[in-house]
Design a protein around this motif. Structure first.
Motif: not given
Lengths: 481, 199
Positions: B28-29, B66-73, B75-90
């Motif tokens: 995401p970064v 804006v993007m610097v703030l975005f980058l901060f957010v 970086m601080m979030l713990d995003i699970n990519i695998a979960k986000l990609r679930e349901g792509f086909v659906r």
């Protein structure tokens, strides 16, 4: 591009003074101890008083526009500004004991209140779509924060959230209409829009599209049915002192926006907005008056009564004549006075740990304080439109204006609806005079609030006896548009 | 191909590539950095259109703030990519429908007569548009401009009034009290008689 001349700045001395005082109060308040908060209060009252005097003394007595058409000073704006400033003084007086009892007596309340007044003054004097929008946002932003002021109250937070979201939606609608209007006429200036629109080569339906959005936006802000959903919840949820503020003065400013947009910018599109207003009027009068009967909370009841009064104000605008605009101006000024009195009474009767927000709480008020009961009687009679109070005359001139444009059925309908509405106003009077309470809690009233409430109630009676005192100015204001 | 055309195609290609990169990379970064790059190239496109003010503002406001703030957010979030990609086909059919609708709408707009290049007025003025804006901002539009400033002031007051509060239940340290502490608040000397030897 030339710099604005000093002459133009002289037109807006009241606004400049108020802005300066807001900044000064903001800084002074930081250095005050909690026990010295009265200093902020008196400074705010002082700034409002001087602003009112400046509005009077700087009155050019004719219609002058400045800042390339962004600002206008005319009899209409002077009259409305004087009422906004005067009623805000009363609002602050009524809300002081209420705020103190609830530990809300903080400097920000007054700073935001004054900023709201500044927004209203900008809105009243706005002569371009840009300033109308900015004035509206300045006023609304202060209001959103004031509604959320009681941070530990869930109800207030909910009300603020609803108000904020719906207010943003309404601003969006209004902006959309404005952008279409700008596209059609190529100008932001209200006079130029009116001229360009009269000779517009564009299809009628395009003008109609712009008008739909503008009418929806202003109906949202004033709270006409079917855009009224937020009014009862926000009025009930907000602290009474804030309801008092937003229920009275902001209506005057929102009305000024209606006049500037519909009467001044879009007179040639009356065929479009006339019909839309008629629908709003019919629905507002019915919903406002009928649903108010079922309410047990007096704040909700007065909220629905607001909706029906907005219907009457729109009736004057609907007529589309100078007499109609004068009648609507008269109605909205009188309404602000009545509403300040009614909500002020709720604030004054509340005490620490007790909110007088149910109609039942007015039971036996005559035993507790005959004078306050009499004032409330005058306010209720005036809202119901019973002579000799001014509410009767206000309704009369509006109906006259509608009959003059050959709409007798609309007038008849409005009369029937007011008769239905009279029931719930009279019910409050019945509770005050004919119902007894077991324990009589005497009303403790501050001297300043008592005097002002008496003045407020008696003004409704006096204006009812001599309606032309104010009507002269309203006619002049509408004539100068 | 003129020089201006070359510049246009160069930055357009970079914009499209970085936009593609933004939605395809795993990290995401990196995605945010690609977005920054896309903004940067769009700013260059604005400048080729002689709208240098918009280009500069895009860099200053979006890239710089804006993007610097975005980058901060991010970086601080713990995003699970695998979960986000679930349901792509659906969700693919729905996505394709929305994408097609947008393509058709864009086609309709670009094909309409008001949006043709011939009807598009060129910037004839020799004045740089930053200067042109500056000329009217503090003269013709000084009144709305100042009101906008007041709106921002009220927004700050409102935000502070609604969020600055002392919570009695929140646990935070007060450094000024910590350093002013005295010895007898920390140490308690208890006098007691000596105990006998345990058996």
């Amino acid at each position: 591009m030339a710099l604005p001349l000093a002459k133009q700045f002289a037109l807006m001395v009241p606004e400049l003074f108020l802005l300066g005082m807001i900044c000064a109060i903001l800084v002074i308040d930081v250095f005050l101890k909690n026990s010295q908060r009265n200093v902020t209060y008196w400074l705010s009252q002082f700034s409002l008083l001087i602003t009112g005097i400046l509005v009077l003394t700087m009155n050019p007595g004719e219609r002058i526009t400045g800042f390339d058409g962004a600002f206008v000073s005319d009899p209409f704006s002077v009259l409305l500004k004087l009422f906004v400033v005067g009623i805000t003084i009363a609002v602050f007086v009524y809300s002081r004991p209420y705020m103190r009892d609830r530990e809300l007596f903080r400097g920000e309340y007054f700073v935001l209140g004054l900023a709201g007044v500044l927004g209203m003054m900008v809105l009243i004097s706005a002569h371009s779509l840009l300033t109308i929008y900015l004035g509206l946002e300045l006023m609304s932003l202060a209001l959103y924060a004031m509604v959320a002021f009681q941070r530990d109250s869930g109800r207030a937070s909910e009300a603020a959230m609803k108000y904020f979201v719906l207010g943003a939606l309404a601003s969006g609608l209004l902006l959309y209409g404005m952008s279409i209007l700008y596209g059609l006429t190529g100008s932001l200036d209200i006079t130029r829009i009116a001229i360009n629109l009269a000779h517009s080569p564009h299809p009628e339906v395009a003008v109609g599209l712009a008008v739909v959005f503008i009418v929806s936006g202003v109906a949202f802000k004033l709270g006409a049915v079917p855009f009224h959903m937020w009014i009862p919840d926000v009025y009930e949820g907000a602290p009474t002192s804030v309801t008092l503020y937003m229920g009275s003065v902001t209506k005057i400013a929102a009305f000024a926006m209606v006049i500037r947009l519909l009467a001044e910018a879009l007179p040639s599109a009356h065929i479009h907005w006339g019909g839309m207003l008629e629908l709003l009027i019919v629905l507002s009068l019915a919903v406002g008056n009928v649903i108010a009967i079922a309410q047990t909370s007096i704040k909700r009841m007065l909220a629905y009564s607001t909706i029906s009064h907005v219907g009457f104000v729109f009736m004057g605008v609907f007529a589309g004549t100078d007499a109609g605009y004068a009648a609507a101006t008269y109605y909205v000024l009188v309404y602000a006075l009545m509403s300040a009195g009614a909500f002020g009474m709720i604030a004054l009767l509340s005490r620490k740990g007790f909110e007088a927000e149910n109609i039942e709480d007015f039971k036996g008020l005559n035993q507790r304080s005959p004078w306050l009961a009499f004032m409330m009687l005058l306010i209720m009679f005036s809202m119901a439109g019973i002579p000799p109070t001014v509410g009767f005359y206000a309704k009369l001139v509006v109906l006259q204006a509608v009959v003059q444009v050959d709409q007798p059925w609309l007038a008849l309908y409005a009369v029937i609806m007011s008769v239905i509405g009279a029931f719930y106003y009279l019910r409050v009077v019945k509770f005050m005079y004919f119902d007894k309470v077991e324990e009589v809690v005497p009303v403790r009233l501050k001297l300043d609030a008592g005097i002002l409430m008496s003045f407020n109630g008696l003004a409704l009676l006096a204006l009812g006896m001599f309606p032309s005192v104010l009507m002269v100015y309203c006619t002049a204001a509408a004539g100068g548009l | 191909m003129s020089y201006l055309q070359f510049v246009f195609y160069f930055f357009s290609a970079l914009t499209i590539l970085s936009a593609l990169g933004m939605i395809t990379v795993k990290n995401p970064v990196h995605a945010v950095l690609f977005l920054v790059f896309a903004f940067f190239n769009s700013a260059a496109l604005w400048i080729t259109l002689r709208a240098e003010f918009l280009g500069i503002v895009l860099v200053l406001v979006y890239v710089g703030a804006v993007m610097v703030l975005f980058l901060f957010v991010v970086m601080m979030l713990d995003i699970n990519i695998a979960k986000l990609r679930e349901g792509f086909v659906r969700f693919l059919p729905l996505g394709v429908i929305v994408a097609l609708a947008m393509v058709v709408e864009l086609g309709l707009i670009l094909g309409a007569k008001y949006f043709q290049l011939a009807g598009h007025p060129q910037n004839q003025s020799m004045l740089p548009n930053t200067e042109a804006l500056g000329n009217v901002l503090y003269t013709q539009y000084v009144y709305p401009f100042e009101i906008a400033a007041v709106v921002l002031l009220v927004a700050i007051i409102a935000a502070i009034a609604l969020t600055l509060r002392r919570r009695p239940d929140s646990k935070y340290t007060k450094p000024e009290q910590q350093i002013a502490i005295e010895r007898n608040q920390r140490v308690r000397i208890v006098k007691m008689s000596a105990e006998g030897k345990s058996k």
